[in-house]
Structure formats: structure tokens, C-alpha cells
Design a protein around this motif. Structure first.
Motif, PDB file in Angstrom:
ATOM      1  N   GLN A   1       0.768  -1.176  -0.050  1.00  0.00           N
ATOM      2  CA  GLN A   1      -0.001  -0.026  -0.120  1.00  0.00           C
ATOM      3  C   GLN A   1       0.980   1.257   0.061  1.00  0.00           C
TER       4      GLN A   1
ATOM      5  N   ILE B   1       1.949   1.989  -3.593  1.00  0.00           N
ATOM      6  CA  ILE B   1       0.844   2.329  -4.464  1.00  0.00           C
ATOM      7  C   ILE B   1       0.575   3.642  -3.992  1.00  0.00           C
TER       8      ILE B   1
ATOM      9  N   VAL C   1      -4.250  -5.840  -9.460  1.00  0.00           N
ATOM     10  CA  VAL C   1      -4.446  -6.445  -8.124  1.00  0.00           C
ATOM     11  C   VAL C   1      -5.004  -7.707  -8.194  1.00  0.00           C
TER      12      VAL C   1
ATOM     13  N   GLY D   1      -7.934  -0.354  -2.411  1.00  0.00           N
ATOM     14  CA  GLY D   1      -7.561   0.471  -3.521  1.00  0.00           C
ATOM     15  C   GLY D   1      -9.209   1.188  -3.886  1.00  0.00           C
TER      16      GLY D   1
ATOM     17  N   LEU E   1      -9.452   4.229  -6.309  1.00  0.00           N
ATOM     18  CA  LEU E   1      -9.321   3.470  -7.698  1.00  0.00           C
ATOM     19  C   LEU E   1     -10.632   2.683  -8.136  1.00  0.00           C
TER      20      LEU E   1
END
Length: 244
Positions: free
Chosen positions: A185, A188, A201, A212, A217
Motif C-alpha cells: 500500500q 501504491i 491487483v 484501492g 481506484l
């Protein structure tokens, strides 16, 4: 974009390339990435005018024979979820379904995960990156990490004084490996953008997928990770590339 991708594949000394010709023109191509002991197939492309005529099977047979010649312990590919014909082709050639993967795209999160520090990777980090990949997957992807160092896209995350994860980039054509979800995480969350169609993912990692979604996302497509030969259930958190 397609032309640039194929040009890069053709130019790379560790990517095997093959084309299919019909009446003097190219009607398909396939590639085998040989940068690690486990090899990755693709992209496989077929001229729509000659689909369902066995061209894809011939191209797949060629790269599988190449992998056998190299004594590759495992072969992997990522299959587009909507394309049922390619799924059938790969399954008929011995590939097994392993994981549904969600391609996710959205705005950069531009934030930090407390306790985790992300920085640019250096050559001194290569050994630890290989160690992490072997820990999670059972083999390393050092060739890809080295390429990403040269491109300036590789990142590592540190937690309590240790490197606990890395990413060759946060992009469709890149992969990431980490000991835990928080490390992944952090990688990201620090990315300035998500290259290409997005990051991949594993859908079975519900906590990461839901994180996410909660951070802006969206799932834009689903893919299937398929393998033949050596496969170890991942022992950690990871993001595959479109290759595997």
C-alpha cells in the motif's frame, strides 16, 4: 503505443520473438520473456481476418517449444477475461487458471502510509529485491528489476530499517512484491500515477482490493493469471505485471 511496445520487445536481448506469415504478410506474433527462470508469454496478437484458423495455436506451440528447450521450470501468462476463445486455447494447451486479477486505475493518492518510507531503488538493493521475490514467489525476477533501475522507475519501501517491498513501477507492464499489504500500500500510495491501463491487483487479496477502491481506484477490466509447470502459492503481497 502498440508499435512502441513491440519495438521494445524486439530489441530486448532476453525476449524471444516469433511471427506468423500468410501469403507473404505478417498475420500474428508472440513473445517469450526470458529475463527470469520462470518465463512469461505475450503479447500474443492475431490479425482479426485470420482468427479461428489455428494461427494462435501455432504461435503458442512455438514459444512453448522454446521454453522446453530452455528447460524453463514454469511458464505464465495473463489472459484478458472477456476473451473466451483465448482462455479456451490456453487451457487446451495445458495452462491452469490460478487467479483473477483486477486492473485498477484512478488518480494518484499522493500520501504516505505511517511507518513506511518509499524511496528510489539503487543497484545496492538488487540482492534484497531478489530475496523478497524468492520469499513470496519461489523465484526471482532480477532481470526485470535491473531493467527498471536503468529506466529510473524502481522503488523500494522500508519499514523498521528493513526493505520490505519493491516495485519495478506502478504500471500495467510492471510488478511489485512485498512482505505484507501495508508495504505494498505504501508503494501504491506514493506513486505519482499508474502507468498504462493501471495496476494489477489479485482479486483474492480482498483487503488490498477494497483498500484501492476506498482510495479512489476503479476496476477497469479483469484478467486471468494462467500457468503451466512450476507454481507456488504466493507467500506475501504482490502485484503482477501484464506479463505475469
Amino acid at each position: 503505443m502498440g508499435t512502441e511496445l513491440i519495438r521494445a520487445e524486439l530489441a530486448h536481448p532476453q525476449v524471444y520473438s516469433v511471427v506468423a506469415e500468410l501469403d507473404g504478410r505478417v498475420v500474428g506474433s508472440n513473445f517469450l520473456d526470458e529475463r527470469s527462470s520462470v518465463v512469461g508469454v505475450g503479447p500474443l496478437t492475431i490479425d482479426p481476418a485470420v482468427q479461428n484458423r489455428g494461427v494462435g495455436r501455432r504461435l503458442m506451440q512455438d514459444v512453448l517449444e522454446r521454453a522446453t528447450e530452455r528447460a524453463a521450470p514454469g511458464i505464465r501468462l495473463m489472459q484478458s477475461g472477456y476473451h473466451t476463445r483465448s482462455f479456451s486455447l490456453y487451457a487446451s494447451m495445458g495452462f491452469e487458471f490460478r487467479e483473477t486479477v483486477a486492473c485498477m486505475q484512478g488518480p494518484a493518492m499522493s500520501r504516505e502510509v505511517p511507518g513506511y518510507t518509499v524511496r528510489e531503488a539503487t543497484e545496492a538493493d538488487l540482492g534484497r529485491c531478489d530475496e523478497l521475490c524468492r520469499q513470496v514467489h519461489g523465484f526471482d525476477r532480477g532481470g526485470e528489476v535491473a531493467d527498471s533501475l536503468g529506466q529510473g522507475t524502481a522503488r523500494v519501501v522500508e519499514h523498521q530499517g528493513r526493505i520490505t517491498g519493491y516495485a519495478t513501477d506502478l504500471a500495467f507492464f510492471a510488478h511489485a512484491v512485498a512482505e505484507t499489504n501495508p508495504s505494498l500500500q505504501a508503494l501504491i500510495a506514493s506513486a505519482p500515477s499508474f502507468g498504462g491501463p493501471g495496476i494489477l491487483v489479485p482479486a483474492s487479496n480482498s483487503a488490498l482490493l477494497q483498500w484501492g477502491l476506498a482510495n479512489g481506484l476503479k476496476v477497469v477490466q479483469l484478467l486471468s493469471l494462467m500457468t503451466t509447470g512450476l507454481y507456488n502459492e504466493p507467500a506475501g503481497a504482490y502485484l503482477p505485471s501484464i506479463l505475469f
